[in-house]
Each structure stands twice: as C-alpha cells, then as structure tokens.
Design a protein around this motif. Structure first.
Motif, short mmCIF file in Angstrom:
data_model
loop_
_atom_site.label_atom_id
_atom_site.label_comp_id
_atom_site.label_asym_id
_atom_site.label_seq_id
_atom_site.Cartn_x
_atom_site.Cartn_y
_atom_site.Cartn_z
N THR A 128 -5.32 6.67 -0.39
CA THR A 128 -4.73 5.37 -0.15
C THR A 128 -4.84 4.55 -1.43
OG1 THR A 128 -5.42 5.44 2.15
CG2 THR A 128 -4.85 3.29 1.27
N THR A 167 -3.95 0.59 -2.72
CA THR A 167 -3.46 -0.74 -2.34
C THR A 167 -2.44 -1.24 -3.36
OG1 THR A 167 -5.13 -2.00 -3.54
CG2 THR A 167 -5.71 -1.28 -1.30
N ASP A 173 0.83 -1.20 0.00
CA ASP A 173 0.00 0.00 0.00
C ASP A 173 0.87 1.26 0.00
OD1 ASP A 173 -2.00 -1.85 0.21
OD2 ASP A 173 -2.72 -1.18 2.16
#
Length: 146
Positions: A113, A115, A50
């Motif tokens: 964010t 992944t 991530d």
C-alpha cells in the motif's frame, strides 16, 4: 456516463477500472563516486490517492563499479530509505534483473500500500558509480476497481 458492466470502462476518467499501470524510470549514476546512502532514485505517487504497488522490477544493464547493493521500498518522503519492496539486491557484481516477486530479499514483498503522499526510494549500500539500469513500478488504484 455509467461504467460499462461488460468491459469495466469508466467514461468519466477514460481508464479501465482496476487496470494496472506501468511506469518506467531510467537510472544512470554518473561521476566517479556515489556514496553509500545516497539516493539512486525517487518516485512520487502521482495519483493523488492511495495506490497498491503490485510489483517493482529493477533491470541493471551495467553494474556499479563498487560492491553495491540496493534497497528499494515505500517511504514517507524522497529522502527516507526503505527496503520493503527489494532488500539488498547485488548491483555491483553483474548485470541482473530483480523483482519484488522473485528476488525480494529478506524484507521485500509485493502488493505494498502506498498513500498519496508517499514515495518509492532506491538507496545504494556503497558506491554505485557507473550503474545503468531501468526501474519499473506496476500499480493500480483501488478506488477505481469495480
């Protein structure tokens, strides 16, 4: 070796802990047409873990010949559209520079964010033939922060 507490250097992987990385992606749409919904570009998370996308920048040096806008965002794969970073930037009227911090549009935000299996995609709303520009991604890896 242990990380140096004064400088944050981790000798195990030779990058500074928590340092941002900047990736440059040239974009040139050639041909007579580039249909609405066709992907302008895709960028896969290269880190295998991530990351946090701090900001993105699109530098349009030659506008599209059509009345195109572009959506840029974090997506599940290379073929899914997203507008979570930049929403509806007008790249068909003039050469412009937009960022997810200054000109995010309605849905765009910074600090996304991402992944290890996700992509950033850029999708045009209309023909983007003739578009020339550069896309930049600034990100860091949270697991490397001190």
């Amino acid at each position: 070796k242990m990380a140096n507490p004064l400088y944050g250097q981790n000798n195990a992987d030779s990058i500074l802990d928590g340092s941002s990385r900047l990736v440059k992606i040239p974009i040139s749409i050639v041909g007579v047409t580039h249909a609405a919904g066709d992907h302008g570009f895709q960028w896969e998370n290269p880190e295998g873990e991530d990351i946090i996308v701090e900001t993105v920048l699109l530098d349009c040096t030659t506008e599209a010949t059509g009345s195109a806008t572009i959506d840029i965002g974090v997506a599940a794969n290379a073929t899914t559209s997203s507008d979570t970073l930049i929403d509806g930037a007008n790249v068909g009227a003039a050469a412009i520079m937009v960022t997810s911090g200054k000109n995010p549009g309605t849905n765009g935000v910074q600090d996304q964010t991402m992944t290890s299996s996700q992509w950033i995609t850029g999708d045009f709303s209309a023909s983007a033939a003739g578009f020339v520009g550069t896309f930049y991604v600034k990100y860091y890896i949270p697991s490397k922060a001190m």
